[in-house]
Design an enzyme around this catalytic site. Structure first.
Site, PDB file in Angstrom:
ATOM      1  N   CYS A  79       0.836  -1.207   0.000  1.00  0.00           N
ATOM      2  CA  CYS A  79       0.000   0.000   0.000  1.00  0.00           C
ATOM      3  C   CYS A  79       0.871   1.257   0.000  1.00  0.00           C
ATOM      4  O   CYS A  79       1.526   1.570   1.002  1.00  0.00           O
ATOM      5  CB  CYS A  79      -0.924  -0.030   1.215  1.00  0.00           C
ATOM      6  SG  CYS A  79      -1.808   1.504   1.528  1.00  0.00           S
ATOM      7  N   CYS A  82       0.092   3.966   2.592  1.00  0.00           N
ATOM      8  CA  CYS A  82       0.507   3.529   3.928  1.00  0.00           C
ATOM      9  C   CYS A  82       1.946   3.944   4.225  1.00  0.00           C
ATOM     10  O   CYS A  82       2.307   4.245   5.369  1.00  0.00           O
ATOM     11  CB  CYS A  82       0.386   2.015   4.057  1.00  0.00           C
ATOM     12  SG  CYS A  82      -1.287   1.359   3.904  1.00  0.00           S
TER      13      CYS A  82
END
Length: 326
Positions: A79, A82
């Site tokens: 991700c 993230c």
């Protein structure tokens, strides 16, 4: 629906903290028991950011939340947002110096926790206060907005549950902490524009938000945060003046009307029915040809941008779209 990556309005709803009185009593009892057992001493800085798994969740999050708010960062290695949000939250955990603890949960290794929290996309940030779970925000967000959320969370913890945080023993810092501050996350060159977009969204000025995101993308076409924000602001602008019942009636009565199906898909997504929105447009693409097919396909791609390319629902819908196109 608020934009998933930016909006922080209403992130801590005091009315949503159920059974606050009972939870506060339990928190006080747990703290008293810890004191009787000789606990409650100062914690090392390394305890402010912890990795948590399903096996240790009750101990590391639920039990700990009776003395300090625990912020949970649901993330994954693949991700990209993230990787921006995680270091920022870690820095803030050290800066707040025991007023909250950051628990990091790798969703790939802890699918059950992801399901229990009802997470549909990452990064997703929750808090647990005196055993009570609170959703904070989903996706990337500017630091100023995250600070506001944390301040509000800490206020809730203090006023509703009597949580005053934990003492941190700076002299107990390990080698990784000694002599250095947590890594700084430099402010990006577009932070002011992105924050202006957030303010516009919170004021329901979707046109202003669209322009702010476009200003970022004019200089940085690959800016992920601006791409997501633009798609979301455009969606909210489209549905603002819709009559939901009329849109749904039109879509049900006119299954061959591409414009009606596109409008209904927008409403589906805003209402959180992501799979329904994607499925409706994939079916519309399958049924049509020429300009009508292209209109449905392009709107579907726009809605993919709203959710984000890494979301598994987007991945599945892209596969379904490819099947009907080819």
């Amino acid at each position: 629906m608020q934009p998933r990556n930016m909006s922080m309005s209403g992130v801590v709803d005091l009315a949503a903290v159920k059974a606050a009185g009972e939870a506060k009593v339990k928190a006080e009892q747990a703290r008293a028991e810890a004191a009787r057992q000789g606990g409650g001493g100062a914690a090392p800085p390394s305890s402010l950011v912890i990795d948590v798994d399903e096996a240790g969740f009750e101990r590391d999050v639920l039990q700990r939340s009776v003395e300090v708010p625990v912020v949970i960062d649901f993330w994954a290695e693949w991700c990209e947002p993230c990787k921006q949000l995680g270091p920022l939250l870690e820095r803030l955990a050290h800066e707040y110096n025991g007023r909250f603890v950051l628990a990091k949960v790798d969703v790939d290794a802890n699918q059950m926790l992801m399901q229990q929290f009802g997470i549909q996309g990452i990064p997703a940030v929750f808090a647990v206060v005196a055993g009570q779970a609170l959703p904070l925000f989903q996706g990337a967000a500017p630091e100023t907005q995250i600070r506001q959320t944390l301040d509000q969370l800490i206020q809730v913890g203090e006023e509703r549950f009597g949580l005053t945080g934990i003492a941190v023993d700076q002299e107990a810092a390990g080698p990784e902490d000694a002599g250095q501050a947590p890594a700084e996350v430099p402010a990006g060159p577009y932070d002011a524009l992105l924050e202006a977009a957030v303010r516009a969204l919170d004021a329901n000025d979707f046109g202003g938000a669209v322009q702010a995101y476009k200003n970022v993308l004019a200089d940085d076409p690959a800016n992920t945060e601006a791409k997501l924000g633009l798609a979301q602001a455009e969606l909210l602008g489209r549905v603002r003046d819709m009559d939901p019942q009329q849109v749904r009636d039109d879509a049900a009565e006119k299954p061959a009307d591409v414009a009606a199906q596109i409008a209904a898909a927008d409403l589906d997504l805003v209402g959180g029915h992501v799979e329904d929105a994607f499925g409706r447009l994939v079916e519309t693409v399958r049924r049509n040809f020429g300009e009508d097919r292209d209109a449905a396909r392009l709107r579907l791609l726009e809605l993919f941008d709203v959710i984000g390319p890494d979301d598994p629902r987007v991945v599945a819908a892209r596969t379904a779209l490819a099947r009907v196109l080819f």
